[in-house]
Scaffold this motif. Sequence first.
Motif, PDB file in Angstrom:
ATOM      1  N   ASP A 152       0.782  -1.072  -0.086  1.00 42.98           N
ATOM      2  CA  ASP A 152      -0.102   0.048  -0.051  1.00 42.98           C
ATOM      3  C   ASP A 152       0.775   1.114   0.030  1.00 42.98           C
ATOM      4  N   ASP A 153       0.588   2.249  -0.757  1.00 44.68           N
ATOM      5  CA  ASP A 153       1.127   3.254  -0.951  1.00 44.68           C
ATOM      6  C   ASP A 153       1.702   4.259   0.407  1.00 44.68           C
ATOM      7  N   GLU A 154       0.439   4.161   1.343  1.00 38.15           N
ATOM      8  CA  GLU A 154       0.596   4.760   2.635  1.00 38.15           C
ATOM      9  C   GLU A 154       1.501   4.126   3.418  1.00 38.15           C
ATOM     10  N   ILE A 155       1.646   2.683   3.583  1.00 38.82           N
ATOM     11  CA  ILE A 155       2.536   1.815   4.132  1.00 38.82           C
ATOM     12  C   ILE A 155       3.948   2.231   3.756  1.00 38.82           C
ATOM     13  N   LEU A 156       4.107   2.449   2.405  1.00 34.39           N
ATOM     14  CA  LEU A 156       5.486   2.660   1.644  1.00 34.39           C
ATOM     15  C   LEU A 156       5.997   4.250   2.453  1.00 34.39           C
ATOM     16  N   PHE A 179       9.531  16.576  12.119  1.00 39.64           N
ATOM     17  CA  PHE A 179       8.977  16.601  11.074  1.00 39.64           C
ATOM     18  C   PHE A 179       7.985  15.725  10.511  1.00 39.64           C
ATOM     19  N   SER A 180       8.396  14.012  11.076  1.00 37.83           N
ATOM     20  CA  SER A 180       7.643  13.286  10.365  1.00 37.83           C
ATOM     21  C   SER A 180       6.188  13.031  11.217  1.00 37.83           C
ATOM     22  N   VAL A 181       6.421  13.508  12.508  1.00 38.72           N
ATOM     23  CA  VAL A 181       5.019  13.544  13.239  1.00 38.72           C
ATOM     24  C   VAL A 181       3.964  14.794  12.697  1.00 38.72           C
ATOM     25  N   ALA A 183      -2.085  15.562   7.102  1.00 39.54           N
ATOM     26  CA  ALA A 183      -2.983  15.002   6.194  1.00 39.54           C
ATOM     27  C   ALA A 183      -3.414  13.616   6.643  1.00 39.54           C
ATOM     28  N   PRO A 184      -4.718  13.194   6.656  1.00 37.50           N
ATOM     29  CA  PRO A 184      -5.133  11.867   6.988  1.00 37.50           C
ATOM     30  C   PRO A 184      -4.765  10.780   6.609  1.00 37.50           C
ATOM     31  N   TYR A 185      -4.105  10.957   5.336  1.00 32.16           N
ATOM     32  CA  TYR A 185      -3.619  10.045   4.358  1.00 32.16           C
ATOM     33  C   TYR A 185      -2.398  10.424   3.639  1.00 32.16           C
ATOM     34  N   VAL A 186      -1.265   9.896   4.072  1.00 33.12           N
ATOM     35  CA  VAL A 186       0.079  10.466   3.229  1.00 33.12           C
ATOM     36  C   VAL A 186       0.283   9.416   2.052  1.00 33.12           C
TER      37      VAL A 186
END
Length: 142
Positions: free
Chosen positions: A75-79, A94-96, A102-105
């Motif tokens: 899944d793109d979000e998992i990647l 930065f990561s957090v 966005a609810p979905y990255v």
Amino acid sequence: MSNQGKVEIGWVESTKLHKQATRNILYASKASSNKLFLLKQAMHLVYKDGNSISNHLNEFQECFDQLFGMEENLDDEILALWLLNTLSYSWETFSVSLTNVAPYVTLKYVKSSVLNKEMQLMVWEGGVSMQAKVKTTKGGVG
């Protein structure tokens, strides 16, 4: 008893089928060990501060391109989250913040954000470096 639907195959055909089945099993086990190797490589991938983030992104992408070549899909979000997880602790805020915005990255979004952040850091460090040079030059004139 009826033999309809049953096909008798000779010894030669049976041997060929057995060899093909054996090749398929060997290929599958080789493919599994290759997948395992690539997953381990991806799991141990960690960005070290001071290195090129572009090189890190390329290494990350190469790992998964090889997996995708073996017809493995993630899944793109998992990647995207996996990539964020490979960044060093100094990138934690930065990561957090990126995942909170966005609810979905997506992987594309994370990659571009990481590259933008690196550019900002380079500009900031360059600005600090220039200020230090200007102060040194002013202080040295007497």
